[in-house]
Design an enzyme around this catalytic site. Sequence first.
Site, PDB file in Angstrom:
ATOM      1  N   SER A 119      35.561  37.868  39.292  1.00 34.30           N
ATOM      2  CA  SER A 119      34.173  38.206  39.612  1.00 34.30           C
ATOM      3  C   SER A 119      33.935  38.499  41.095  1.00 34.30           C
ATOM      4  O   SER A 119      32.866  38.193  41.629  1.00 34.30           O
ATOM      5  CB  SER A 119      33.228  37.096  39.130  1.00 34.30           C
ATOM      6  OG  SER A 119      33.287  36.994  37.715  1.00 34.30           O
ATOM      7  N   GLU A 140      43.854  33.709  39.719  1.00 36.12           N
ATOM      8  CA  GLU A 140      42.694  34.132  38.945  1.00 36.12           C
ATOM      9  C   GLU A 140      42.284  33.021  37.982  1.00 36.12           C
ATOM     10  O   GLU A 140      42.831  32.916  36.874  1.00 36.12           O
ATOM     11  CB  GLU A 140      43.036  35.377  38.136  1.00 36.12           C
ATOM     12  CG  GLU A 140      43.384  36.585  38.964  1.00 36.12           C
ATOM     13  CD  GLU A 140      42.979  37.875  38.274  1.00 36.12           C
ATOM     14  OE1 GLU A 140      42.216  38.632  38.880  1.00 36.12           O
ATOM     15  OE2 GLU A 140      43.377  38.107  37.128  1.00 36.12           O
ATOM     16  N   ASN A 193      41.666  46.552  38.862  1.00 35.12           N
ATOM     17  CA  ASN A 193      42.153  46.538  37.478  1.00 35.12           C
ATOM     18  C   ASN A 193      41.036  47.042  36.557  1.00 35.12           C
ATOM     19  O   ASN A 193      40.059  46.348  36.330  1.00 35.12           O
ATOM     20  CB  ASN A 193      42.547  45.096  37.112  1.00 35.12           C
ATOM     21  CG  ASN A 193      42.870  44.932  35.635  1.00 35.12           C
ATOM     22  OD1 ASN A 193      43.146  45.912  34.937  1.00 35.12           O
ATOM     23  ND2 ASN A 193      42.829  43.701  35.145  1.00 35.12           N
ATOM     24  N   GLU A 226      44.090  37.844  30.346  1.00 33.72           N
ATOM     25  CA  GLU A 226      43.766  38.490  29.057  1.00 33.72           C
ATOM     26  C   GLU A 226      45.032  38.726  28.239  1.00 33.72           C
ATOM     27  O   GLU A 226      45.021  38.642  27.011  1.00 33.72           O
ATOM     28  CB  GLU A 226      42.971  39.785  29.310  1.00 33.72           C
ATOM     29  CG  GLU A 226      41.533  39.464  29.705  1.00 33.72           C
ATOM     30  CD  GLU A 226      40.905  40.464  30.663  1.00 33.72           C
ATOM     31  OE1 GLU A 226      41.378  41.594  30.766  1.00 33.72           O
ATOM     32  OE2 GLU A 226      39.904  40.067  31.326  1.00 33.72           O
ATOM     33  N   HIS A 280      48.462  38.622  33.319  1.00 35.56           N
ATOM     34  CA  HIS A 280      46.994  38.585  33.416  1.00 35.56           C
ATOM     35  C   HIS A 280      46.468  37.647  32.329  1.00 35.56           C
ATOM     36  O   HIS A 280      47.012  37.602  31.215  1.00 35.56           O
ATOM     37  CB  HIS A 280      46.428  39.995  33.233  1.00 35.56           C
ATOM     38  CG  HIS A 280      44.961  40.057  33.558  1.00 35.56           C
ATOM     39  ND1 HIS A 280      43.991  39.683  32.660  1.00 35.56           N
ATOM     40  CD2 HIS A 280      44.307  40.426  34.687  1.00 35.56           C
ATOM     41  CE1 HIS A 280      42.800  39.828  33.224  1.00 35.56           C
ATOM     42  NE2 HIS A 280      42.954  40.273  34.452  1.00 35.56           N
ATOM     43  N   LYS A 291      41.126  47.507  33.455  1.00 36.01           N
ATOM     44  CA  LYS A 291      41.247  46.986  32.086  1.00 36.01           C
ATOM     45  C   LYS A 291      41.175  48.152  31.082  1.00 36.01           C
ATOM     46  O   LYS A 291      41.600  49.253  31.407  1.00 36.01           O
ATOM     47  CB  LYS A 291      40.180  45.936  31.808  1.00 36.01           C
ATOM     48  CG  LYS A 291      40.072  44.901  32.922  1.00 36.01           C
ATOM     49  CD  LYS A 291      39.288  43.714  32.518  1.00 36.01           C
ATOM     50  CE  LYS A 291      39.003  42.862  33.731  1.00 36.01           C
ATOM     51  NZ  LYS A 291      38.695  41.491  33.429  1.00 36.01           N
TER      52      LYS A 291
HETATM   53  C1  PEP Z   1      40.556  40.870  36.553  1.00 37.39           C
HETATM   54  O1  PEP Z   1      40.517  41.601  35.577  1.00 37.39           O
HETATM   55  O2  PEP Z   1      41.660  40.561  37.020  1.00 37.39           O
HETATM   56  C2  PEP Z   1      39.307  40.379  37.142  1.00 37.39           C
HETATM   57  C3  PEP Z   1      39.374  39.602  38.176  1.00 37.39           C
HETATM   58  O3  PEP Z   1      38.135  40.784  36.536  1.00 37.39           O
HETATM   59  P1  PEP Z   1      36.630  40.606  37.125  1.00 37.39           P
HETATM   60  O4  PEP Z   1      36.659  40.999  38.581  1.00 37.39           O
HETATM   61  O5  PEP Z   1      35.785  41.512  36.292  1.00 37.39           O
HETATM   62  O6  PEP Z   1      36.285  39.151  36.965  1.00 37.39           O
END
Ligand code: PEP
Length: 252
Positions: A211, A168, A9, A100, A98, A11
């Site tokens: 992460s 997540e 992703n 966000e 998600h 973003k």
């Molecule tokens: C995400 O955007 O779904 C995500 C897991 O981001 P990151 O790996 O940067 O934590």
Amino acid sequence: MRKTIVAGNWKMNGSTLMTKKIIIGTMARLWDVDFNENLEVVFIPPFIYIPIASDLVKDSRYEIGAQNMYFEDKGAFTGEIAPDMLKDFDVKYVVLGHSERRHIFGESNEMVAKKVKKAVEKELVPILCVGETLEEREEGKTWDVIREQLETALSQFDTLPEIVIAYEPVWAIGTGKAATKEDAEEVISKIRSWIKEKFGTDEVSILYGGSVKPANVENFASSQEIDGALVGGASLKPEDFAIIVKTFVGRG
Ligand code: PEP
């Protein structure tokens, strides 16, 4: 069917050049990977780069996903993207719910549910994101929050649709602080049991996201509970994303 899925992703990052660099760079590093029917590697760029991305993966085993979509077919919804528009560019997956979208843009469980319903109707595969905030975890509400997210999004179906679930934890996204293997396994196995109880099958891919990077991917790839990863930051670096894919491919 439970597949191994590694999805990147991006973003709100990228450019025309970056789209080419990430996709070509990842493919070049994974040239020797055996793409059997159980493996999916997905690029999820911003909407505007989907046509370029789609062109780049044409005739390959890579797939394209979108980061969001609206739940109506067309009409006066300025700034939104309809499912058929995604299908026009061979998009297979769509990330829905998600954190966000939920926390910055105020998407409720009900709105996510409408999007999941529409995506399934249009034969797009939702990557439904669920997860708790740090506060909810500390208050011992992790499973209550996730169960409600699942119930609202999935109770509208009598049989389990083709869907991917991504666990997540909100506190792990973009923070560099990944969940432990044990924490991720605990929640993912509860999600799987909930699905089994509700639909009589647990043939669903459940990913971990938050992460994930080369330094910690082995933790997650070594778990039989975890079917893959939804990767944010590290998916922008082809060298890191390729290591993450290879680690999942190479597990026993
Ligand atoms: C995400 O955007 O779904 C995500 C897991 O981001 P990151 O790996 O940067 O934590």
